[in-house]
Design a protein around this motif. Structure first.
Motif, mmCIF file in Angstrom:
data_model
loop_
_atom_site.group_PDB
_atom_site.id
_atom_site.type_symbol
_atom_site.label_atom_id
_atom_site.label_comp_id
_atom_site.label_asym_id
_atom_site.label_seq_id
_atom_site.Cartn_x
_atom_site.Cartn_y
_atom_site.Cartn_z
ATOM 1 N N ALA A 86 0.835 -1.204 0.000
ATOM 2 C CA ALA A 86 0.000 0.000 0.000
ATOM 3 C C ALA A 86 0.873 1.260 0.000
ATOM 4 O O ALA A 86 0.623 2.214 -0.751
ATOM 5 C CB ALA A 86 -0.932 -0.010 1.208
ATOM 6 N N GLU A 87 1.902 1.272 0.847
ATOM 7 C CA GLU A 87 2.793 2.428 0.886
ATOM 8 C C GLU A 87 3.612 2.523 -0.396
ATOM 9 O O GLU A 87 3.848 3.612 -0.921
ATOM 10 C CB GLU A 87 3.732 2.355 2.087
ATOM 11 N N GLN A 88 4.050 1.387 -0.917
ATOM 12 C CA GLN A 88 4.777 1.394 -2.183
ATOM 13 C C GLN A 88 3.932 2.027 -3.288
ATOM 14 O O GLN A 88 4.409 2.836 -4.083
ATOM 15 C CB GLN A 88 5.152 -0.029 -2.577
ATOM 16 N N ARG A 89 2.648 1.677 -3.314
ATOM 17 C CA ARG A 89 1.757 2.194 -4.351
ATOM 18 C C ARG A 89 1.588 3.711 -4.216
ATOM 19 O O ARG A 89 1.594 4.437 -5.221
ATOM 20 C CB ARG A 89 0.395 1.487 -4.239
ATOM 21 N N ARG A 90 1.482 4.183 -2.992
ATOM 22 C CA ARG A 90 1.311 5.629 -2.765
ATOM 23 C C ARG A 90 2.564 6.399 -3.178
ATOM 24 O O ARG A 90 2.484 7.403 -3.904
ATOM 25 C CB ARG A 90 1.010 5.882 -1.282
ATOM 26 N N VAL A 91 3.729 5.932 -2.742
ATOM 27 C CA VAL A 91 4.974 6.642 -3.028
ATOM 28 C C VAL A 91 5.313 6.570 -4.512
ATOM 29 O O VAL A 91 5.727 7.573 -5.115
ATOM 30 C CB VAL A 91 6.130 6.071 -2.176
ATOM 31 N N LEU A 92 5.110 5.418 -5.122
ATOM 32 C CA LEU A 92 5.425 5.274 -6.539
ATOM 33 C C LEU A 92 4.498 6.142 -7.385
ATOM 34 O O LEU A 92 4.918 6.733 -8.390
ATOM 35 C CB LEU A 92 5.326 3.810 -6.957
ATOM 36 N N GLY A 93 3.235 6.252 -6.977
ATOM 37 C CA GLY A 93 2.301 7.121 -7.689
ATOM 38 C C GLY A 93 2.724 8.576 -7.608
ATOM 39 O O GLY A 93 2.665 9.318 -8.597
ATOM 40 N N ALA A 94 3.167 9.003 -6.417
ATOM 41 C CA ALA A 94 3.636 10.380 -6.246
ATOM 42 C C ALA A 94 4.912 10.624 -7.066
ATOM 43 O O ALA A 94 5.102 11.708 -7.631
ATOM 44 C CB ALA A 94 3.892 10.657 -4.768
ATOM 45 N N PHE A 95 5.762 9.617 -7.141
ATOM 46 C CA PHE A 95 6.988 9.727 -7.940
ATOM 47 C C PHE A 95 6.655 9.931 -9.415
ATOM 48 O O PHE A 95 7.227 10.814 -10.075
ATOM 49 C CB PHE A 95 7.837 8.468 -7.750
ATOM 50 N N LEU A 96 5.733 9.145 -9.935
ATOM 51 C CA LEU A 96 5.350 9.274 -11.342
ATOM 52 C C LEU A 96 4.719 10.639 -11.622
ATOM 53 O O LEU A 96 4.995 11.269 -12.646
ATOM 54 C CB LEU A 96 4.386 8.162 -11.727
ATOM 55 N N GLU A 97 3.886 11.103 -10.705
ATOM 56 C CA GLU A 97 3.239 12.403 -10.890
ATOM 57 C C GLU A 97 4.277 13.526 -10.928
ATOM 58 O O GLU A 97 4.231 14.411 -11.792
ATOM 59 C CB GLU A 97 2.244 12.654 -9.757
ATOM 60 N N ALA A 98 5.238 13.489 -9.998
ATOM 61 C CA ALA A 98 6.264 14.528 -9.955
ATOM 62 C C ALA A 98 7.179 14.450 -11.169
ATOM 63 O O ALA A 98 7.550 15.476 -11.756
ATOM 64 C CB ALA A 98 7.087 14.402 -8.668
ATOM 65 N N ALA A 99 7.552 13.226 -11.578
ATOM 66 C CA ALA A 99 8.447 13.058 -12.724
ATOM 67 C C ALA A 99 7.771 13.505 -14.010
ATOM 68 O O ALA A 99 8.361 14.223 -14.827
ATOM 69 C CB ALA A 99 8.899 11.604 -12.814
ATOM 70 N N ASN A 100 6.527 13.095 -14.205
ATOM 71 C CA ASN A 100 5.808 13.484 -15.425
ATOM 72 C C ASN A 100 5.551 14.986 -15.483
ATOM 73 O O ASN A 100 5.467 15.577 -16.566
ATOM 74 C CB ASN A 100 4.485 12.720 -15.524
ATOM 75 N N GLY A 101 5.418 15.603 -14.307
ATOM 76 C CA GLY A 101 5.187 17.047 -14.267
ATOM 77 C C GLY A 101 6.462 17.863 -14.298
ATOM 78 O O GLY A 101 6.414 19.093 -14.284
ATOM 79 N N GLY A 102 7.613 17.182 -14.307
ATOM 80 C CA GLY A 102 8.883 17.890 -14.328
ATOM 81 C C GLY A 102 9.161 18.685 -13.068
ATOM 82 O O GLY A 102 9.918 19.657 -13.091
ATOM 83 N N ASP A 103 8.567 18.273 -11.949
ATOM 84 C CA ASP A 103 8.695 19.009 -10.687
ATOM 85 C C ASP A 103 9.903 18.494 -9.907
ATOM 86 O O ASP A 103 9.806 17.510 -9.160
ATOM 87 C CB ASP A 103 7.409 18.839 -9.873
ATOM 88 N N LEU A 104 11.035 19.127 -10.071
ATOM 89 C CA LEU A 104 12.272 18.684 -9.432
ATOM 90 C C LEU A 104 12.166 18.707 -7.915
ATOM 91 O O LEU A 104 12.591 17.764 -7.236
ATOM 92 C CB LEU A 104 13.442 19.568 -9.883
ATOM 93 N N GLN A 105 11.583 19.770 -7.367
ATOM 94 C CA GLN A 105 11.489 19.893 -5.915
ATOM 95 C C GLN A 105 10.617 18.795 -5.317
ATOM 96 O O GLN A 105 10.979 18.168 -4.314
ATOM 97 C CB GLN A 105 10.934 21.269 -5.541
ATOM 98 N N ALA A 106 9.460 18.531 -5.937
ATOM 99 C CA ALA A 106 8.568 17.490 -5.439
ATOM 100 C C ALA A 106 9.211 16.117 -5.582
ATOM 101 O O ALA A 106 9.054 15.249 -4.708
ATOM 102 C CB ALA A 106 7.241 17.531 -6.197
#
Length: 294
Positions: free
Chosen positions: A171-191
């Motif tokens: 469950a935690e893996q899914r949450r963190v990996l989802g946030a990683f993909l969102e930040a990477a796809n959005g080009g948000d270096l800080q996030a």
């Protein structure tokens, strides 16, 4: 005593494969080791030498793996680039997937176990993972019980000191990996950097078969964040899906880079306390065992 049969050996094969894979980090090498154990079983049963089948087979498989590890150290030192274990990749069953897969061992552990001596690795696997008494571990190693204990203890310390932390459930893996993909796809270096542990490491294994794979790990949150933003920028038409990699959540990418080169990689991620501690990107096609993924 009744003669042992092929059926009885086959019943032990999953156990032997689990033992060999944990020792060797390679499904192909594990299967070869178990096949060699089968050949020795055939000869030994004809002579009536086997009285405890599982114990005998585990001991024999351990000795075979010890020999493989000793020879593998030379070949892996000459390996082109960074070395990662072979992956077992399965479909992601979604939020209802099992919290753990008892027949798999995590990539983070296999990676750090590569730093152990063959004797340390065999002793640690046999005793800690499969509860083999040190008296029997010593038989596998061809040493004393005291020495076997020392090998396991030193291996345990090395894993604790040098291991990449991975404690998150699915469950935690899914949450963190989802946030990683969102930040990477959005080009948000800080996030993106905020999702990474300060000592995060990124390792890629192309086996000398995939151009552009670095020969050294990328270390630190800022460098790793910039590294993955660069990778995202270089993607063309790529399909990314979540998969299970050795029982933990990961990402499989299939398609083409922006420069037209084909891409097929599987990214395993280690997560601890809500942040990513390790990226293990397998691009070597010889190390991806895909189970029913099409």
């Amino acid at each position: 005593m009744p003669s042992l049969t092929t059926t009885e050996f086959e019943a032990e094969r999953p156990h032997l494969l689990a033992v060999a894979y944990r020792m060797l980090g390679s499904r192909a090498e594990a299967e070869d080791a178990v096949q060699e154990a089968w050949l020795r079983f055939e000869k030994a049963r004809e002579r009536g030498e086997i009285h405890d089948l599982r114990g005998w087979l585990t001991t024999v498989t351990g000795r075979i793996c010890l020999d493989v590890l000793k020879s593998a150290r030379v070949s892996r030192e000459a390996y082109p680039g960074q070395w990662l274990p072979s992956y077992v990749v399965e479909p992601d069953a979604g939020p209802d997937a099992r919290a753990e897969m008892s027949d798999q061992v995590g990539l983070a552990l296999l990676v750090v176990m590569e730093k152990l001596t063959p004797e340390q690795r065999v002793a640690l696997v046999l005793h800690d993972a499969f509860a083999m008494p040190f008296e029997d571990v010593a038989t596998v190693l061809g040493t004393t019980e005291t020495a076997a204990r020392q090998h396991a203890s030193r291996g345990r310390r090395a894993v604790a000191q040098d291991g990449v932390r991975h404690t998150a459930d699915l469950a935690e893996q899914r949450r963190v990996l989802g946030a990683f993909l969102e930040a990477a796809n959005g080009g948000d270096l800080q996030a993106l950097a905020a999702l990474l542990a300060p000592d995060v490491v990124a390792i890629g294994d192309g086996g000398g078969l995939v151009p552009g794979v670095g020969t050294r790990p990328v270390l630190g949150a800022d460098k790793v964040a910039r590294f993955y933003l660069g990778i995202i920028a270089g993607l063309g038409e790529v399909e990314i899906e979540t998969v299970l990699v050795n029982g933990s959540l990961g990402l499989m990418a299939r398609g083409h880079l922006a420069n037209g080169r084909p891409l097929h990689s599987v990214l395993s991620v280690a997560i601890d306390d809500g942040r990513i501690t390790g990226f293990f990107n397998q691009l070597n096609p010889n190390k991806l065992e895909l189970r029913d993924l099409g």
